[in-house]
Every structure is written in C-alpha cells, then in structure tokens.
Design a protein around this motif. Structure first.
Motif, short mmCIF file in Angstrom:
data_model
loop_
_atom_site.label_atom_id
_atom_site.label_comp_id
_atom_site.label_asym_id
_atom_site.label_seq_id
_atom_site.Cartn_x
_atom_site.Cartn_y
_atom_site.Cartn_z
N LEU A 73 26.38 60.74 28.07
CA LEU A 73 27.43 59.82 27.63
C LEU A 73 27.03 59.08 26.37
O LEU A 73 27.84 58.89 25.46
CB LEU A 73 27.77 58.83 28.75
CG LEU A 73 28.95 57.89 28.48
CD1 LEU A 73 30.23 58.69 28.25
CD2 LEU A 73 29.14 56.92 29.65
N SER A 76 27.33 61.42 23.45
CA SER A 76 28.74 61.73 23.21
C SER A 76 29.45 60.59 22.48
O SER A 76 30.23 60.82 21.55
CB SER A 76 29.45 62.01 24.54
OG SER A 76 28.93 63.17 25.15
N LYS A 77 29.17 59.35 22.89
CA LYS A 77 29.81 58.20 22.24
C LYS A 77 29.33 58.05 20.80
O LYS A 77 30.10 57.68 19.91
CB LYS A 77 29.55 56.93 23.04
CG LYS A 77 30.37 56.84 24.32
CD LYS A 77 30.20 55.49 25.00
CE LYS A 77 31.16 55.32 26.16
NZ LYS A 77 31.05 53.99 26.81
N GLN A 80 31.15 60.63 18.82
CA GLN A 80 32.54 60.24 18.63
C GLN A 80 32.68 59.24 17.48
O GLN A 80 33.57 59.36 16.63
CB GLN A 80 33.12 59.64 19.91
CG GLN A 80 34.59 59.24 19.77
CD GLN A 80 35.12 58.48 20.96
OE1 GLN A 80 34.42 57.61 21.51
NE2 GLN A 80 36.33 58.79 21.38
N ARG A 81 31.79 58.26 17.43
CA ARG A 81 31.85 57.25 16.37
C ARG A 81 31.72 57.89 14.99
O ARG A 81 32.46 57.54 14.06
CB ARG A 81 30.76 56.20 16.57
CG ARG A 81 31.03 55.21 17.68
CD ARG A 81 30.07 54.04 17.64
NE ARG A 81 28.70 54.44 17.92
CZ ARG A 81 28.17 54.48 19.14
NH1 ARG A 81 28.91 54.16 20.19
NH2 ARG A 81 26.91 54.83 19.33
N LEU A 92 37.37 62.15 24.28
CA LEU A 92 36.29 62.16 25.25
C LEU A 92 36.87 62.51 26.61
O LEU A 92 37.87 61.92 27.02
CB LEU A 92 35.60 60.79 25.34
CG LEU A 92 34.57 60.42 24.27
CD1 LEU A 92 34.06 59.01 24.55
CD2 LEU A 92 33.42 61.39 24.24
N ARG A 94 35.41 61.89 29.38
CA ARG A 94 35.15 60.68 30.17
C ARG A 94 34.54 59.63 29.25
O ARG A 94 33.77 59.95 28.35
CB ARG A 94 34.23 60.96 31.36
CG ARG A 94 32.79 61.32 31.04
CD ARG A 94 31.98 61.51 32.31
NE ARG A 94 30.60 61.91 32.04
CZ ARG A 94 29.56 61.08 31.99
NH1 ARG A 94 29.74 59.77 32.19
NH2 ARG A 94 28.34 61.53 31.76
N ASN A 95 34.90 58.37 29.52
CA ASN A 95 34.46 57.27 28.66
C ASN A 95 33.49 56.34 29.37
O ASN A 95 33.01 55.37 28.81
CB ASN A 95 35.67 56.49 28.15
CG ASN A 95 35.33 55.62 26.97
OD1 ASN A 95 34.60 56.03 26.07
ND2 ASN A 95 35.84 54.39 26.98
N GLY A 96 33.22 56.62 30.64
CA GLY A 96 32.32 55.77 31.42
C GLY A 96 31.65 56.60 32.50
O GLY A 96 31.72 57.83 32.49
#
Length: 251
Positions: A73, A76-77, A80-81, A92, A94-96
């Motif tokens: 995660l 991935s975040k 994404q940024r 995404l 999943r975000n959490g």
C-alpha cells in the motif's frame, strides 16, 4: 569584373534563399515535433494501481512479523502521487487496510479471497485502463538467499493485450535490473496461473518488488527511502511505456 561581381551576387542571393527555405522547413519540423510531444503529454491515460492483499489477508509475512500488505500500500500510494502529478488518471483498487469483499462478510477465507480477486479484476476491466500494475512482495522460505524484484505478465489471452503487457513488463524489469537487481538480473515472465493475469481485457503486470524471506531485501523494503526508490522505478517505467504507446497510436 562587373560581370563576375554580378554573378557572385546572384549566386549569393540564391544560396541565401535556399538556406532560408531549409531553415523554415527545419523550424517547422521542430515546431511540429514539439507540438506532437505536448499533445502526447496532455493525452489522458488511465493507470490502475492494485496494492496486493489487505484486510484479513496480509499476504507474505517475514520472520519479524512484517506484513506484505502494508508495504504494498505504501508503494502504491507513492506511485499514485507521482503519476497524478503528471496528469495521469490513477485508480487504486484499495486505499486502506481492507480487502475487497463485503464489509462484515463471513465465510471461509478462500471464499472471501475469491471475492476480493474478482472485484480487483472488475475494477481493472471497468476502467478501460491503459495499464494495470499490481504491487506485491515475494517469499521463498525454502531458500532465503533468493532475492530481487521480478515482473510477471499474462502468457495467454488476446494477442494484442499479451504483447502490450509483455512490453510493459520488460520496461519495468529492465528498470529493476538496473537499479535493484545489481547482483543478479531477472527476466520478466509470462504466467497464466494467477487470477489477475488470466485473459485480461487490458494490459496488466504484477510487480513483485522483493523477497520478505531474504534478510537483505526485508531490511531494505522496510525503509521509506528504499520504497521511494521502487516508486521511482515504477513511475519512470510506466511513463516510458505510456509514451511508447502514445507514439504507436500516432503512427
């Protein structure tokens, strides 16, 4: 003497006119190239980022309790940024720290896992993504010396989708080999026994970013700086693939 001067002036004038014409043609070519690049940069691409596992499914686990799902995660975040800063639309799965099964769902873990994987694939297919990247970590406890990052792509399905997936996988694998797998290069590999890679409708790859069963990989993967290094490789590789795809469309 006057005739020689006159001929020289005429020749100079002709050469000057030709030079100006060539300059204008070259300038027009450069402007056309720059304009094409700007259009390509502004084209809206869609990339799905799939942080593997989540919720009750922690994925691979190291001896010290480090869970794959959390590192997936974080990477991935970060990716994404970077992609969003480029104007690339990202999704995404999943975000959490949750699985993609119904909340308060009960049943065998295998059943919930199947539901989770189906929903991830549905998100990818519904998005019409130019590329989907599933982020994972590996483990091979039988031989803790095995290390490094490796990329997988679908080996069966629509020939065009398979070819595009393989092209994206090669770009990313080359990036991993250059900056991470410095001791031993790995090769991108086609697979058909992974749910996300079974006959996809869009190009998709799985990025296994290291082995939690290897002490050196584990040590590195837990560090923010190393995670950011992986993010940079992913970002650069995805950008390269999308630019390549844009050039192919323009031809």
């Amino acid at each position: 003497m006057k005739r020689k001067i006159s001929n020289f002036l005429i020749l100079s004038l002709v050469v000057g006119m030709l030079a100006a014409a060539f300059y204008q043609e070259d300038l027009a070519g450069q402007l056309s190239y720059v304009t094409g690049q700007l259009v390509a940069e502004q084209e809206e691409f869609v990339v799905v980022i799939d942080p593997g596992h989540g919720g009750m499914d922690g994925g691979a686990q190291a001896r010290d309790g480090t869970s794959e799902k959390d590192i997936n995660l974080a990477i991935s975040k970060g990716l994404q940024r970077r992609l969003q800063a480029d104007g690339i639309k990202t999704i995404l799965t999943r975000n959490g720290d949750e699985g993609l099964y119904e909340k308060n769902a009960k049943g065998a873990i295998r059943t919930l896992k199947t539901q989770d994987m189906k929903r991830r694939k549905q998100i990818i297919e519904a998005s019409g993504a130019d590329l989907a990247v599933s982020i994972h970590l590996n483990s091979f406890t039988q031989d803790p010396s095995v290390c490094g990052a490796q990329v997988f792509y679908p080996s069966e399905g629509d020939p065009e989708v398979v070819a595009e997936s393989k092209a994206a996988a090669k770009i990313l694998q080359d990036g991993f080999n250059k900056d991470i797998n410095t001791r031993k290069a790995r090769g991108e590999m086609g697979k058909n026994d992974v749910f996300l890679l079974r006959c996809p409708s869009s190009p998709v790859i799985i990025a296994e970013c290291g082995f939690l069963s290897n002490s050196e990989d584990l040590h590195n993967l837990k560090k923010r700086g190393y995670q950011e290094q992986i993010v940079k490789i992913l970002h650069k590789s995805i950008r390269s693939y999308l630019q390549q795809k844009s050039r192919s469309k323009a031809q």
